[in-house]
Write an enzyme that holds these catalytic residues in place. Structure first.
Site, mmCIF file in Angstrom:
data_model
loop_
_atom_site.group_PDB
_atom_site.id
_atom_site.type_symbol
_atom_site.label_atom_id
_atom_site.label_comp_id
_atom_site.label_asym_id
_atom_site.label_seq_id
_atom_site.Cartn_x
_atom_site.Cartn_y
_atom_site.Cartn_z
ATOM 1 N N CYS A 1 5.869 -47.358 26.233
ATOM 2 C CA CYS A 1 6.683 -48.199 27.114
ATOM 3 C C CYS A 1 7.922 -48.693 26.357
ATOM 4 O O CYS A 1 8.014 -48.578 25.126
ATOM 5 C CB CYS A 1 5.864 -49.381 27.628
ATOM 6 S SG CYS A 1 5.662 -50.706 26.423
ATOM 7 N N CYS B 1 0.007 -53.627 24.133
ATOM 8 C CA CYS B 1 -0.167 -52.173 24.158
ATOM 9 C C CYS B 1 -0.784 -51.674 22.855
ATOM 10 O O CYS B 1 -0.611 -52.283 21.790
ATOM 11 C CB CYS B 1 1.187 -51.485 24.314
ATOM 12 S SG CYS B 1 1.988 -51.744 25.894
ATOM 13 N N GLU C 1 0.103 -49.188 20.985
ATOM 14 C CA GLU C 1 1.071 -48.840 19.933
ATOM 15 C C GLU C 1 1.435 -50.043 19.084
ATOM 16 O O GLU C 1 1.520 -49.971 17.863
ATOM 17 C CB GLU C 1 2.367 -48.287 20.556
ATOM 18 C CG GLU C 1 2.206 -46.993 21.325
ATOM 19 C CD GLU C 1 1.904 -47.198 22.805
ATOM 20 O OE1 GLU C 1 1.130 -48.123 23.141
ATOM 21 O OE2 GLU C 1 2.428 -46.437 23.627
ATOM 22 N N CYS D 1 7.341 -51.122 23.421
ATOM 23 C CA CYS D 1 6.816 -50.482 22.197
ATOM 24 C C CYS D 1 7.917 -49.695 21.502
ATOM 25 O O CYS D 1 8.005 -49.693 20.272
ATOM 26 C CB CYS D 1 5.628 -49.589 22.534
ATOM 27 S SG CYS D 1 4.166 -50.551 22.987
ATOM 28 N N GLU E 1 -6.109 -56.157 26.695
ATOM 29 C CA GLU E 1 -5.605 -56.876 27.872
ATOM 30 C C GLU E 1 -6.100 -58.316 27.919
ATOM 31 O O GLU E 1 -6.950 -58.720 27.133
ATOM 32 C CB GLU E 1 -6.006 -56.094 29.138
ATOM 33 C CG GLU E 1 -5.343 -54.726 29.172
ATOM 34 C CD GLU E 1 -5.554 -53.956 30.465
ATOM 35 O OE1 GLU E 1 -6.410 -54.356 31.292
ATOM 36 O OE2 GLU E 1 -4.842 -52.949 30.643
ATOM 37 N N ASN F 1 -5.132 -50.674 23.494
ATOM 38 C CA ASN F 1 -4.584 -51.786 24.272
ATOM 39 C C ASN F 1 -5.615 -52.892 24.452
ATOM 40 O O ASN F 1 -6.810 -52.642 24.616
ATOM 41 C CB ASN F 1 -3.984 -51.323 25.613
ATOM 42 C CG ASN F 1 -4.885 -50.450 26.445
ATOM 43 O OD1 ASN F 1 -5.735 -49.736 25.926
ATOM 44 N ND2 ASN F 1 -4.710 -50.491 27.756
#
Ligand code: THU
Length: 163
Positions: free
Chosen positions: A112, A73, A75, A115, A64, A62
């Site tokens: 999530c 994210c 993924e 994703c 940010e 990830n």
């Protein structure tokens, strides 16, 4: 009225060494990728490793941002990188790892919704499922055989076309 039950198979392994050799390796790649996550705001590091049908592994973590929604994210970092570097090569599996939780009975973190949506698009494009391995170096490991399984009633491109 019709009532339909939608179910899927979730495989639960007690520990990493119970996985197949290939799955163990992919999860270890995700665990290694986790350490390079850039997560100064949430402090929640996530690693992902994507296996392609040609044997290549593409990792992500990830990333940010001070403007929170601008981050991405693990993924999607991994899958988008795979799509960019290896167009037309199918993805067979993705392993996802967050730091093991100390909570008793903690379950592995699952991808999530954003994703799931992004990865289902890849399944549809390549017309084959992508299995998902979720876990860490400690605790149970979850595996399911398709991202579509955990995103039923998906919104996809078919809704955008009249033909
Ligand atoms: N995160 C992921 O990388 N993958 C997920 O599936 C869930 C959340 C990241 C996003 C953010 O950087 C941090 O975890 C906390 O939400």
């Amino acid at each position: 009225m019709l009532k339909r039950k939608i179910a899927f198979d979730l495989l639960i392994f007690d520990k990493l060494s119970d996985l197949s050799q290939n799955d163990q390796k992919l999860l270890k790649d995700a665990i290694a990728a986790r350490s390079n996550a850039y997560a100064p705001y949430s402090k929640f590091k996530v690693g992902a490793a994507v296996l392609l049908e040609n044997g290549e592994v593409v990792i992500g973590n990830n990333q940010e941002n001070a403007s929170y929604p601008s981050g991405l994210c693990a993924e999607r970092v991994a899958v988008f990188q795979a799509g960019a570097r290896f167009p037309g090569v199918a993805i067979t599996a993705i392993a996802i790892s967050t730091l093991p939780s100390e909570r008793i009975g903690a379950t592995p973190a699952a991808p999530c919704g954003n994703c799931r949506q992004s990865i289902v698009e890849y399944e549809q494009r390549q017309q084959s499922p992508i299995s998902i391995i979720m876990g860490s170096e400690k605790g149970q490991i979850y595996k399911c055989s398709s991202m579509g399984d955990i995103l039923p009633l998906v919104f996809d491109g078919s809704f955008l076309n009249d033909s």
